[in-house]
Design a protein around this motif. Structure first.
Motif, PDB file in Angstrom:
ATOM      1  N   ALA A 131      34.980  39.352  30.085  1.00 14.17           N
ATOM      2  CA  ALA A 131      35.859  39.077  31.022  1.00 14.17           C
ATOM      3  C   ALA A 131      36.986  39.654  31.201  1.00 14.17           C
ATOM      4  O   ALA A 131      37.614  40.299  32.193  1.00 14.17           O
ATOM      5  N   ASP A 132      37.775  39.611  30.059  1.00 17.07           N
ATOM      6  CA  ASP A 132      39.119  40.442  30.099  1.00 17.07           C
ATOM      7  C   ASP A 132      38.921  41.791  30.180  1.00 17.07           C
ATOM      8  O   ASP A 132      39.833  42.376  30.916  1.00 17.07           O
ATOM      9  N   ALA A 133      37.982  42.465  29.871  1.00 15.53           N
ATOM     10  CA  ALA A 133      37.758  43.984  30.201  1.00 15.53           C
ATOM     11  C   ALA A 133      37.419  44.361  31.528  1.00 15.53           C
ATOM     12  O   ALA A 133      38.177  45.185  32.305  1.00 15.53           O
ATOM     13  N   VAL A 134      36.723  43.240  32.403  1.00 11.29           N
ATOM     14  CA  VAL A 134      36.907  43.455  33.943  1.00 11.29           C
ATOM     15  C   VAL A 134      38.237  43.323  34.449  1.00 11.29           C
ATOM     16  O   VAL A 134      38.696  44.155  35.278  1.00 11.29           O
ATOM     17  N   TRP A 135      38.976  42.416  34.229  1.00 12.95           N
ATOM     18  CA  TRP A 135      40.308  42.176  34.743  1.00 12.95           C
ATOM     19  C   TRP A 135      41.297  43.342  34.273  1.00 12.95           C
ATOM     20  O   TRP A 135      42.025  43.723  35.119  1.00 12.95           O
ATOM     21  N   LYS A 136      41.092  44.061  33.157  1.00  9.80           N
ATOM     22  CA  LYS A 136      42.153  44.809  32.600  1.00  9.80           C
ATOM     23  C   LYS A 136      41.800  45.994  33.504  1.00  9.80           C
ATOM     24  O   LYS A 136      42.724  46.814  33.918  1.00  9.80           O
ATOM     25  N   ALA A 137      40.439  46.530  33.837  1.00 13.23           N
ATOM     26  CA  ALA A 137      40.007  47.703  34.683  1.00 13.23           C
ATOM     27  C   ALA A 137      40.688  47.566  35.894  1.00 13.23           C
ATOM     28  O   ALA A 137      41.154  48.516  36.374  1.00 13.23           O
ATOM     29  N   LEU A 138      40.641  46.377  36.539  1.00 15.30           N
ATOM     30  CA  LEU A 138      41.023  46.279  37.872  1.00 15.30           C
ATOM     31  C   LEU A 138      42.580  46.333  37.924  1.00 15.30           C
ATOM     32  O   LEU A 138      43.231  47.047  38.774  1.00 15.30           O
ATOM     33  N   THR A 139      43.344  45.873  36.686  1.00 12.40           N
ATOM     34  CA  THR A 139      44.768  45.883  36.815  1.00 12.40           C
ATOM     35  C   THR A 139      45.313  47.218  36.695  1.00 12.40           C
ATOM     36  O   THR A 139      46.289  47.624  37.245  1.00 12.40           O
TER      37      THR A 139
END
Length: 352
Positions: free
Chosen positions: A329-337
């Motif tokens: 989940a953190d990898a998904v949000w980091k990519a968007l950020t």
């Protein structure tokens, strides 16, 4: 006297130049009147459509110091919320339970340049830490390990934005909310949406009664499809989300394949439906700003939109709830950020 060497028609022109000037003046006056009436009509249409839009000052309700910073100035993050309110025209979908929840919540990240987008669906049953929120009706206290959709139920759009920002670390720039009735009207005005329904669905709760296969869904049928939960899979929210994403892909294709600009009446009806069905933040709270934003997405099509579900796992304390699965989940949000493509599903994508 007239010149006998000239044709009769030309002779008449010579003897009555005043008549020609009068005709010209009349034409100019008529054109001016038509332009004036057209301008008045356009102004009335604009005022009508602009007055349809309901907006809220989301930024003014949130704690500026607690919000994430914008990391990529050209990118846009939007929160889409589907309200399940049973009040007003939505009463036919069940009893009014004293408030609305967000059965649908999608974070839409539009890349810098408006050429690509990522859509992350957040399951309503996801347990999250909800921050304290200030709303138009008062304050909502912080709460730990509560269902995600309680943010909308307790604090509306502003609390939903605050909860998503805390969960993701993304700065949410815009928020759009649409209810059952508005969704149906929008689909009907588009002439329906052609969807490949993955299986037979018979769900009395969501009014969904559909056969497997490609078909053109009207507003009522489309609403049943995106709402059904017990009619597909194991009855969890994850099955419903997959149907919602299938529908959204089809909707994007439908909009791009329909040249609304060639049909002014249909365009007006669509704008009337859209503006009357939406509640937005102040940044999109006028017809001008909303139209400008939509036009900026002209280069985006369904093939460049990556639909995902937030990676989740069963909650240890309650198997009927889910929690974000880390580190995916953190990898998904980091990519968007960072305005990057989402990680490959096998490296941090959603659970199937």
């Amino acid at each position: 006297m007239t010149d006998p060497r000239l044709p009769a028609r030309e002779s008449r022109r010579l003897v009555s130049p005043g008549g020609s000037r009068r005709r010209t003046r009349r034409l100019l006056v008529a054109a001016a009147v038509l332009l004036t009436l057209s301008g008045v009509a356009a102004a009335l249409v604009y005022r009508d459509l602009n007055g349809n839009i309901d907006s809220q000052d989301i930024d003014g309700q949130l704690d500026a110091k607690a919000r994430p910073e914008r990391t990529v100035q050209g990118a846009v993050n939007m929160l889409l919320l589907g309200s399940d309110s049973r009040s007003g025209a939505n009463r036919s979908y069940g009893a009014d339970e004293g408030g609305a929840r967000s059965d649908t919540a999608m974070v839409v990240h539009i890349s810098d340049g408006r050429r690509d987008a990522s859509v992350i669906s957040i399951p309503r049953d996801t347990l999250v830490d909800r921050p304290a929120c200030t709303t138009v009706s008062g304050g909502v206290p912080a709460a730990k390990s509560v269902m995600f959709n309680t943010a909308f139920e307790r604090g509306g759009m502003a609390c939903s934005v605050a909860t998503v920002e805390k969960l993701s670390g993304l700065r949410i720039d815009h928020v759009l909310e649409i209810d059952f009735t508005g969704f149906k009207k929008l689909i009907d005005t588009l002439g329906g949406v052609r969807v490949d329904v993955p299986q037979d669905i018979d769900d009395r709760d969501s009014h969904a009664h559909l056969s497997k296969g490609p078909q053109l869904l009207n507003g009522e049928q489309a609403l049943g499809l995106v709402r059904t939960r017990h009619g597909i899979g194991d009855g969890s929210d994850l099955g419903r989300i997959k149907l919602q994403q299938t529908f959204m892909k089809a909707l994007v294709d439908q909009v791009h394949s329909t040249d609304l600009l060639t049909d002014p009446v249909r365009l007006y009806r669509l704008l009337d439906d859209v503006t009357s069905a939406l509640t937005t933040d102040k940044g999109l709270g006028s017809l001008t700003s909303l139209t400008s934003f939509v036009r900026s997405l002209n280069g985006l099509d369904a093939d460049r939109v990556d639909f995902r579900t937030l990676p989740v796992a069963p909650a240890p304390q309650d198997p009927n709830r889910v929690v974000p699965e880390e580190p995916q989940a953190d990898a998904v949000w980091k990519a968007l950020t960072e305005d990057r493509p989402l990680p490959a599903r096998s490296e941090g994508g959603e659970r199937s």
